[in-house]
Design a protein around this motif. Sequence first.
Motif, PDB file in Angstrom:
ATOM      1  N   LYS A   1       0.951  -1.073  -0.265  1.00 10.03           N
ATOM      2  CA  LYS A   1      -0.027   0.204  -0.085  1.00 10.03           C
ATOM      3  C   LYS A   1       0.622   1.154   0.078  1.00 10.03           C
ATOM      4  O   LYS A   1       0.443   2.308  -0.862  1.00 10.03           O
ATOM      5  CB  LYS A   1      -0.783   0.092   1.095  1.00 10.03           C
ATOM      6  CG  LYS A   1      -2.011  -1.152   0.985  1.00 10.03           C
ATOM      7  CD  LYS A   1      -3.731  -1.042   2.741  1.00 10.03           C
ATOM      8  CE  LYS A   1      -4.405  -1.804   2.487  1.00 10.03           C
ATOM      9  NZ  LYS A   1      -5.157  -1.650   3.533  1.00 10.03           N
ATOM     10  N   LYS A   2       1.686   1.658   1.107  1.00  6.57           N
ATOM     11  CA  LYS A   2       2.718   2.362   0.716  1.00  6.57           C
ATOM     12  C   LYS A   2       4.034   2.650  -0.279  1.00  6.57           C
ATOM     13  O   LYS A   2       3.872   3.520  -0.787  1.00  6.57           O
ATOM     14  CB  LYS A   2       3.964   2.046   1.958  1.00  6.57           C
ATOM     15  CG  LYS A   2       2.718   2.379   3.384  1.00  6.57           C
ATOM     16  CD  LYS A   2       3.618   2.560   4.509  1.00  6.57           C
ATOM     17  CE  LYS A   2       3.181   2.529   5.554  1.00  6.57           C
ATOM     18  NZ  LYS A   2       4.350   2.528   6.996  1.00  6.57           N
ATOM     19  N   MET A   3       3.677   1.474  -0.632  1.00  8.63           N
ATOM     20  CA  MET A   3       4.822   1.869  -2.137  1.00  8.63           C
ATOM     21  C   MET A   3       3.633   2.204  -3.432  1.00  8.63           C
ATOM     22  O   MET A   3       4.511   2.941  -4.028  1.00  8.63           O
ATOM     23  CB  MET A   3       5.663   0.211  -2.630  1.00  8.63           C
ATOM     24  CG  MET A   3       6.007  -0.067  -4.212  1.00  8.63           C
ATOM     25  SD  MET A   3       6.888  -1.180  -4.734  1.00  8.63           S
ATOM     26  CE  MET A   3       5.420  -1.139  -6.298  1.00  8.63           C
TER      27      MET A   3
ATOM     28  N   GLY B   1      -6.011 -14.548  -4.801  1.00  9.23           N
ATOM     29  CA  GLY B   1      -6.078 -13.529  -3.252  1.00  9.23           C
ATOM     30  C   GLY B   1      -5.452 -11.972  -3.502  1.00  9.23           C
ATOM     31  O   GLY B   1      -5.653 -11.361  -2.596  1.00  9.23           O
ATOM     32  N   LEU B   2      -4.065 -12.368  -4.619  1.00 13.11           N
ATOM     33  CA  LEU B   2      -3.069 -11.512  -4.858  1.00 13.11           C
ATOM     34  C   LEU B   2      -3.482 -10.518  -5.983  1.00 13.11           C
ATOM     35  O   LEU B   2      -2.939  -9.158  -5.927  1.00 13.11           O
ATOM     36  CB  LEU B   2      -2.127 -11.779  -5.440  1.00 13.11           C
ATOM     37  CG  LEU B   2      -1.041 -13.214  -4.475  1.00 13.11           C
ATOM     38  CD1 LEU B   2       0.197 -13.495  -5.288  1.00 13.11           C
ATOM     39  CD2 LEU B   2      -0.138 -12.223  -3.358  1.00 13.11           C
ATOM     40  N   LEU B   3      -4.928 -10.676  -6.365  1.00 11.01           N
ATOM     41  CA  LEU B   3      -4.575  -9.726  -7.626  1.00 11.01           C
ATOM     42  C   LEU B   3      -6.290  -8.268  -6.072  1.00 11.01           C
ATOM     43  O   LEU B   3      -6.336  -7.535  -6.667  1.00 11.01           O
ATOM     44  CB  LEU B   3      -5.746 -10.223  -8.387  1.00 11.01           C
ATOM     45  CG  LEU B   3      -6.737  -9.674  -9.012  1.00 11.01           C
ATOM     46  CD1 LEU B   3      -5.640  -8.302  -9.885  1.00 11.01           C
ATOM     47  CD2 LEU B   3      -7.535  -9.738 -10.643  1.00 11.01           C
ATOM     48  N   LYS B   4      -6.779  -9.275  -5.703  1.00 11.46           N
ATOM     49  CA  LYS B   4      -7.558  -8.322  -4.307  1.00 11.46           C
ATOM     50  C   LYS B   4      -6.781  -7.558  -3.705  1.00 11.46           C
ATOM     51  O   LYS B   4      -6.944  -6.180  -3.561  1.00 11.46           O
ATOM     52  CB  LYS B   4      -8.536  -9.581  -3.619  1.00 11.46           C
ATOM     53  CG  LYS B   4      -9.554  -9.113  -2.686  1.00 11.46           C
ATOM     54  CD  LYS B   4     -10.497 -10.134  -2.204  1.00 11.46           C
ATOM     55  CE  LYS B   4     -10.935  -9.309  -1.158  1.00 11.46           C
ATOM     56  NZ  LYS B   4     -11.880  -9.937  -0.139  1.00 11.46           N
TER      57      LYS B   4
ATOM     58  N   ALA C   1      -4.844  -2.167  -3.033  1.00 10.54           N
ATOM     59  CA  ALA C   1      -3.869  -1.185  -2.416  1.00 10.54           C
ATOM     60  C   ALA C   1      -3.818   0.064  -3.429  1.00 10.54           C
ATOM     61  O   ALA C   1      -3.028   1.252  -3.160  1.00 10.54           O
ATOM     62  CB  ALA C   1      -2.991  -2.091  -2.408  1.00 10.54           C
ATOM     63  N   PHE C   2      -4.279   0.046  -4.663  1.00 12.23           N
ATOM     64  CA  PHE C   2      -3.936   0.948  -5.603  1.00 12.23           C
ATOM     65  C   PHE C   2      -5.496   1.976  -5.018  1.00 12.23           C
ATOM     66  O   PHE C   2      -5.733   2.849  -5.324  1.00 12.23           O
ATOM     67  CB  PHE C   2      -4.792   0.077  -6.957  1.00 12.23           C
ATOM     68  CG  PHE C   2      -3.955  -0.353  -7.597  1.00 12.23           C
ATOM     69  CD1 PHE C   2      -2.776   1.258  -8.575  1.00 12.23           C
ATOM     70  CD2 PHE C   2      -2.800  -1.195  -7.824  1.00 12.23           C
ATOM     71  CE1 PHE C   2      -1.432   0.939  -8.566  1.00 12.23           C
ATOM     72  CE2 PHE C   2      -1.780  -1.510  -8.679  1.00 12.23           C
ATOM     73  CZ  PHE C   2      -1.264  -0.786  -9.587  1.00 12.23           C
TER      74      PHE C   2
END
Length: 322
Positions: A77-79, A292-295, A300-301
């Motif tokens: 999220k921070k990235m 899961g990774l896409l979610k 994060a976006f």
Amino acid sequence: MLIKEKIKILKKMKLIRIVEESIAEKYSEGEMRCPTHLCSGQEGVAASIGYLLNVSDYVVSTHRAHGHYLAKGGDLKKMLAEIYGKSTGCSKGYGGSMHLIDLKVNFMGSSAIVGNSLPIGAGLALSIQIEKSKKISCIFLGDGCIEEGVFHETINFCAQRNLPVLFVCENNLYSVYSSLSVRQPKNRSIAKMVSGMGIKSFCIDGNNVEKIIELTSKELLKVRSGLGPRFIEYSTYRWREHCGPNFDNDIGYRTEKEFQKWKKNDPIELFEHKLLKNKEITKKEIKKIEDGLLKKTNLAFNYAKKSPFPNQSEAFKNLYAD
């Protein structure tokens, strides 16, 4: 490796790929106002090294740092918030894509200046040596860095001081639009050159996760044991343009044929195929991981887009001049 460890590495690679390809897809929206250097195709090195390092180990990186940051445990999220220039970014919106930092996992920073991270990584290694700890300093660099004077100075310093450093050289054959053939002597081996400068060096396939883990884990143990720095050159290939979200095989500095040859050696597909063949994972389990990774990436976006921009009054805070 245990099956659960292999799956952990696969997850790291897939996260990096999904994030990078999502950045490429959304970049045209015009909300990411900084240059981005994507590492799609190079996930095998980042994920494997990230898996092998301890949280306490230091990492410094290059302008192509997203994969290294995420593999070390950096906050997604921070990235993304940083890439969007938001105050919630890992550098508070000051740095953008090429200046990532997360002290919680000892990701000590990336730099837009070629070779700039090397002396910083050497300094961190010197601090480890002085403290007599078991940490190591991992320095990521590209083949273009070899032509910088600071590279040779850092190699010499680390060799002379016997510092606890792992040099991770991602040789993707190109520096911007220039191939190795127009930048370095014919048939030069980077690893052999560094070996001649006093550091034990190796060159391996950067798309073969199992080979990366096997060699790097052995050499890391030696670095931690006080046997001096190690330099490993990993042959790899970036799929997209040097800087930006597009493919650039049409502009002449590399061919579509070369690109397709490397794409057949996709580190994710190669590793995934082996896991399936050995019945260490199923297609259903892979699909669940990807979903899961896409979610996680989409969330994060959304976080990055909804985060506030820094206040203008803070524009000159945290700036230093000598």
